[in-house]
Design a protein around this motif. Structure first.
Motif: not given
Ligand code: ANZ
Length: 844
Positions: A35, A559, A595
């Motif tokens: 992540k 992320d 994202s």
């Protein structure tokens, strides 16, 4: 002793974290899923303040959470250390911007350590380091090679106070975003990045982000890009060889065009007026000077009287040969569409206002009273769809002053007559294309990105101006092109670049011929620096490339990206653009850089945003000592939902302080050993513990951090109760609750959590401990039997959760079929509910 030396605890753990760097991201050998968590990196102007404390707390919560969930987490920090704030502060203090900037960065680093932020400290970057900005220059060259960096002579937003060019986005209501001065227009030759080439993709790819970015931000991006669909239409001009093209979203109304308007500050206006009479030229010149002092907002506002000058020239309507008088008026903007419009006063409000001000004809070409199938009629119609008591004459825009912008059927429009708006637009475009007088077209509000700045503290633009007028790039192997020393340079804004005064620096040679040549003296907009920095964190020290493609494959895109909504448009748009360019270059395999996006609210004091310029800062450094980092963090996380503003004067640090002391005391009181068998523990405390274990991940992922803190407080209270009046300190459930408390508390108050973990007999670091899974058998709700009475008689029994609330129990009782049957048509006049056992209804 019931007091803890929280400051000592804080210092102890910070020293250990600094020594061991436990939050360093795992390398290639690490097989855990990854992540990438990133906070928008700070400007080093002054120390951190409470606004930072909020944003970087949320970053830390998310990073710590994913580590506990078993991920290899990358959470880096760097500094956006070029730019105006640093330079202005340096000028005010007479200091070298470099020294001033790096002193501030040192303070920031200290503050982040004191705040307990779990960064990978091995990946620091500063955009003002030559090792970083070298790659801005590399990026510039790549854009230049692709025709995406170009020079253009154009009117730019100019801040007379800062003496620099501003991007449209840096002009807020006509004022400089930074200093508040009124922005004026000035013509300069500047470097631009051709972001408009990417307008469609920047718009369409927003669909990928739906549900992952705040809806508000997606909408702001859409509006900023502003795609309009319509047609380009060519008009002949009497006495001029070349045609003039206009953009219109309503080519269907072409038969209703009665005049023509050009932007006074366009080249076209200047050209047309040359052939006009002397008095017209003078009036035009006066008008132009006035317009140049106006802001774009003023020009577009609909409630000010229309002004303009008739140029004594005529355009010819391509569909009916009408002569349309040409006016110059400020409501037409030079840099939108083609800087000229066909005016259709009957159906466009701005054109109508203008026509009424200057007595120009108004010709209706859409009958808005005619029914359109599928459209919602805006006027009253009878059952045959014929308007009642309304006559098109009563709606005449020339009389009412209201343009007819709605749908209807075309009239007075030759071959278009009878068509609806939609069909007429399509048909009009077809006809124009057939006649070679126009074509379908699309327009964007988005402008190219002006990147030249006449300032010292930025990345030098790596281009060379040769004696014979060529512009050539500084070869890659000569990068970085370093900034010279500030010493001896006049940094005060004066409209030309301070670098121009560094003679030794500016004078160079033509890399091709060896002849004397001059360097470009401008520096880049700092938004260039921040448009790709998230990639540099992947291989920050790499002397050979901007970023490692293989590391980008492993980690990117980001992320979770966390930061303020003030960056909703510019920074995100530029980062999205550069990401697409790098994708097109084949260097990365994704097209969106972030994202998910989390925007925090603001920290307010006395109703206004805490900021240096407002002078209402709560000192960050002082609050790390008293009340201390964990207290500030808990108080901040508990203050409310992430996206809401926090009113700092309403935030209770004493509440947070007491809670942390209670948590520590619980850990201290545990008497069972580490090999305690959980299953033998008190079931009701275990239920509270396991419900939190089960619920917290979902809550954190939905950024409901305040709810998680509330649930932690509940768990600590339940544990206290079990120790004092229940199972006692030796019960395994008490140890289990204390361990789970420490692990989840680590997201919010990591120093306290580490201390608890040590009290419970473990080695450091709790920040690296995996999430314990919830025991499903403990998640089953306990149930009881509730009775429902009607007028004193038991009519039904219900199996309900022990924790049911009054409202839910009453709702279930009312909905029960047996109760409904027993009631018949009697009406309930009173309900007495005692959850979870009794509901008692009285009827009339
Ligand atoms: C004729 C017309 C008739 C228009 C009508 C509208 C309604 P958006 O949606 O913002 O793209 N326009 C074109 N270029 C302009 C400029 N440089 N400055 C100011 N206005 C300009 O708006 C497009 C419409 O704005 C165009 O369609 C044009 O007016 C005007 F019933 O053309 B229209």
């Amino acid at each position: 002793d019931d007091r803890f030396d929280t400051y000592a605890i804080q210092q102890k753990w910070q020293a250990l974290w600094t020594e061991h760097n436990p939050f360093r991201a795992g390398g290639n050998e690490d097989t855990r899923p990854r992540k990438y968590v990133l906070g928008m990196f700070p400007y080093p102007s002054g120390d951190l303040h409470m606004g930072h404390a909020e944003s970087y707390l949320y970053v830390d919560i998310v990073a710590r959470f994913w580590r506990h969930r078993g991920y290899n987490v990358l959470n880096p920090i760097g500094w956006d250390s070029f730019g105006l704030p640093a330079e202005n502060a340096a000028i005010q203090r007479g200091a070298d911007p470099r020294e001033w900037t790096y002193a501030n960065i040192a303070q920031h680093k200290k503050s982040f350590r004191e705040y307990g932020s779990s960064y990978d400290w091995s990946r620091i970057l500063h955009t003002s380091d030559p090792e970083y900005y070298r790659w801005n220059q590399w990026l510039f060259q790549r854009l230049y090679e692709r025709g995406l960096a170009y020079r253009k002579d154009s009117p730019v937003n100019w801040c007379p106070n800062d003496q620099t060019v501003l991007a449209n986005e840096q002009v807020v209501d006509g004022h400089c975003e930074r200093c508040g001065a009124v922005v004026v227009k000035k013509k300069l030759t500047q470097w631009y990045f051709r972001i408009t080439d990417y307008a469609d993709r920047l718009l369409d790819d927003l669909n990928q982000l739906e549900g992952f970015w705040p809806q508000k931000v997606i909408q702001m991006q859409r509006n900023w890009i502003g795609r309009s669909i319509g047609a380009d239409i060519d008009f002949e001009i009497e006495g001029r060889a070349e045609k003039v093209t206009v953009f219109s979203t309503r080519p269907d109304t072409l038969h209703g065009a009665t005049f023509f308007v050009v932007a006074p500050d366009s080249d076209l206006a200047a050209e047309l007026v040359v052939e006009s009479g002397a008095d017209v030229r003078m009036r035009f010149q006066d008008y132009l000077e006035r317009v140049q002092r106006e802001t774009e907002i003023e020009r577009q506002s609909t409630d000010r009287p229309k002004t303009g000058v008739f140029l004594e020239r005529y355009a010819i309507n391509p569909v009916n040969g009408d002569r349309l008088p040409i006016w110059a008026a400020d409501y037409v903007l030079a840099d939108y569409g083609h800087g000229a419009v066909m005016a259709v006063p009957a159906h466009d409000q701005r054109d109508l206002d203008f026509a009424r001000a200057f007595d120009l004809p108004v010709k209706v070409v859409v009958d808005t009273t005619a029914p359109i199938t599928g459209a919602i009629p805006v006027i009253e119609v009878d059952e045959d769809g014929v308007p009642v008591g309304i006559d098109l004459d009563d709606l005449d825009p020339a009389k009412t002053g209201v343009a007819l912008t709605g749908d209807g059927r075309m009239i007075n429009s030759g071959p278009l007559d009878g068509l609806s708006k939609r069909n007429a637009i399509a048909r009009a475009i077809e006809e124009l294309e057939k006649a070679g007088r126009g074509r379908a077209a699309k327009n964007f509000r988005l402008r190219d990105w002006l990147i030249s700045r006449q300032r010292f503290w930025g990345t030098p633009i790596p281009m060379i101006h040769t004696q014979d007028g060529r512009i050539v790039p500084v070869p890659d192997d000569q990068l970085p092109l370093r900034l010279p020393d500030a010493e001896g340079l006049d940094l005060k804004p004066k409209g030309t670049s301070p670098l121009g005064g560094a003679t030794m620096w500016v004078e160079t040679t033509d890399p091709e011929t060896g002849e004397p040549a001059l360097r470009d003296a401008d520096t880049m907009d700092t938004f260039v620096d921040s448009s790709w920095y998230f990639l540099r964190f992947l291989s920050p020290g790499d002397p050979n490339e901007a970023f490692s493609t293989s590391e980008a494959d492993r980690w990117a895109p980001v992320d979770s990206y966390i930061g303020g909504v003030e960056h909703a448009i510019l920074h995100l748009l530029y980062a999205r653009f550069i990401t697409k360019v790098l994708y097109d270059m084949g260097l990365i395999d994704f097209t969106e850089p972030f994202s998910t996006l989390i925007n925090q609210g603001m920290v307010l004091l006395g109703g206004s945003k805490m900021s240096k310029s407002k002078g209402n800062l709560v000192e960050f450094a002082a609050s790390m000592v008293d009340p201390g980092a964990d207290v500030v963090r808990i108080a901040m996380a508990f203050a409310g939902p992430v996206e809401d503003d926090i009113h700092w004067e309403d935030v209770s640090t004493t509440g947070a302080q007491k809670f942390l002391a209670r948590a520590l005391r619980v850990a201290q009181d545990v008497t069972s050993t580490k090999d305690a068998v959980w299953a033998e523990g008190d079931a009701s405390l275990r239920r509270v513990t396991h419900r939190l274990l089960a619920d917290a991940p979902g809550l954190v992922e939905q950024t409901k951090f305040n709810v998680v803190v509330a649930r932690l407080m509940e768990l600590v209270n339940a544990t206290r109760k079990a120790i004092d009046t229940g199972a006692g300190p030796a019960d395994p459930a008490v140890r289990e609750a204390a361990e789970v408390t420490a692990m989840i508390l680590d997201l919010f108050a990591p120093h306290t959590a580490e201390e608890m973990w040590e009290m419970l007999g473990y080695e450091p670091f709790i920040g690296l401990v995996g999430w314990r899974s919830a025991d499903p058998t403990l998640l089953v709700e306990e149930s009881v039997t509730a009775v429902v009475q009607i007028d004193g008689k038991v009519r039904a029994t219900l199996e309900v959760a022990t924790r049911i609330d009054q409202a839910e129990l009453e709702r279930l009782a009312r909905a029960d079929e047996r109760v409904r049957r027993a009631l018949g048509d009697r009406e309930i006049v009173r309900a007495v509910v005692r959850a979870p056992k009794v509901v008692s209804f009285s009827t009339k």
